[in-house]
Design an enzyme around this catalytic site. Structure first.
Site, PDB file in Angstrom:
ATOM      1  N   ALA A  62      -4.180  14.581  -0.542  1.00 41.94           N
ATOM      2  CA  ALA A  62      -3.162  13.491  -0.690  1.00 41.94           C
ATOM      3  C   ALA A  62      -4.117  12.176  -0.744  1.00 41.94           C
ATOM      4  CB  ALA A  62      -2.426  13.359   0.680  1.00 41.94           C
ATOM      5  N   ASN A  99      -4.386  17.390   7.087  1.00 40.93           N
ATOM      6  CA  ASN A  99      -5.524  17.688   6.029  1.00 40.93           C
ATOM      7  C   ASN A  99      -6.172  17.009   5.468  1.00 40.93           C
ATOM      8  OD1 ASN A  99      -4.588  20.669   5.978  1.00 40.93           O
ATOM      9  ND2 ASN A  99      -2.898  20.212   4.596  1.00 40.93           N
ATOM     10  N   HIS A 123      -2.042   6.209   3.351  1.00 38.34           N
ATOM     11  CA  HIS A 123      -3.479   6.491   3.897  1.00 38.34           C
ATOM     12  C   HIS A 123      -4.457   5.278   3.633  1.00 38.34           C
ATOM     13  CE1 HIS A 123      -1.617  10.750   3.879  1.00 38.34           C
ATOM     14  NE2 HIS A 123      -1.175  10.444   2.726  1.00 38.34           N
TER      15      HIS A 123
END
Length: 268
Positions: A126, A192, A222
């Site tokens: 991601a 992750n 993120h």
């Protein structure tokens, strides 16, 4: 010009992530086999057999070598099926990078890859910029911080429910601060990214992680900040979650699709 199907992949797992990957496979790549626990076989055999896909219990049942093994099933499946795949010399692309917070499993996978002269490919998932972070590490890193901000819906079903009332939160709130190893172990379905950043940067213990819930967002944000001899970088992504699994960013599935496309390309 349309390519003929010349590359076959083995999927470990067939949940939301794997289904998204299959829906986006490039021409020239197809699924030959799927490994799932026995209790899911009945439903999947009727769905996948007409497509020419074998549903299996283990690596040992394969009658041919896949061009790529793609793991989309988590820690236990990575340990059970990833190690023998690497020992056979097969390329293994890992989605569940958070499982490598388990140092013993990480070591076992590396040893299996060496023994089999195979490639263990950790997908970027991601996030972006991992090539730059890994390059910066060559001159030394002083600090790497990862901040994750997701909606309450994306944190449901995780340890966040024991740390904060997801139904009552009214503003952006931090509910976890620790290192990447702690985050990946506590939030295996959500973190992750923390492990991916750690493995490309300063390691599990030295990578700082902050997890936040934001009731006003529908995206998974993120933010990575790194500082070292190279200088300083900040990377931020506001990613759409996978519609069928809000814990996962769509970009994570697309990184797996990219790994499949690379089978057809002469450049890495």
């Amino acid at each position: 010009m349309t390519r003929t199907c010349s590359k076959r992949i083995l999927l470990i797992g067939y949940g939301a992530m794997a289904r998204e990957v299959v829906a986006r496979l490039p021409d020239g790549v197809r699924v030959g086999w799927v490994i799932v626990p026995t209790e899911f076989h009945a439903a999947l055999v009727s769905e996948l057999t007409p497509q020419g896909i074998e549903v299996l219990d283990s690596i040992h049942q394969l009658d041919a070598a896949p061009d790529l093994v793609l793991e989309c099933a988590g820690h236990a499946a990575l340990s059970e099926h990833g190690i023998p795949a690497l020992q056979r010399g097969w390329r293994l692309a890992v989605v569940s990078v958070g499982a490598l917070a388990d140092a013993a499993l990480h070591s076992q996978l590396l040893n299996a890859a060496r023994d089999g002269d195979a490639v263990l490919q950790l997908l970027s998932g991601a996030v972006a910029g991992m090539d730059g972070l890994a390059a910066a590490r060559e001159a030394g890193l002083d600090e790497v911080t990862y901040i994750s901000r997701k909606s309450p819906r994306s944190w449901r079903g995780s340890a966040a429910q024991q740390m904060i009332d997801l139904d009552a939160v009214a503003e952006t709130t931090v509910f976890f601060e620790g290192n990447a190893g702690e985050a990946a172990r506590a939030f295996p379905a959500n973190a992750n990214v923390a492990a991916t950043i750690a493995l490309n940067g300063m390691g599990m213990e030295a990578t700082r992680v902050v997890l936040m819930v934001d009731p006003h967002t529908r995206r998974n944000t993120h933010r990575i900040h790194a500082r070292g001899a190279f200088g300083e970088m900040t990377i931020e992504l506001a990613a759409n979650p996978l519609p069928s699994n809000p814990k996962t960013s769509m970009l994570a599935a697309l990184s797996a699709v990219r790994a499949c496309r690379q089978l057809l390309e002469p450049t890495a």
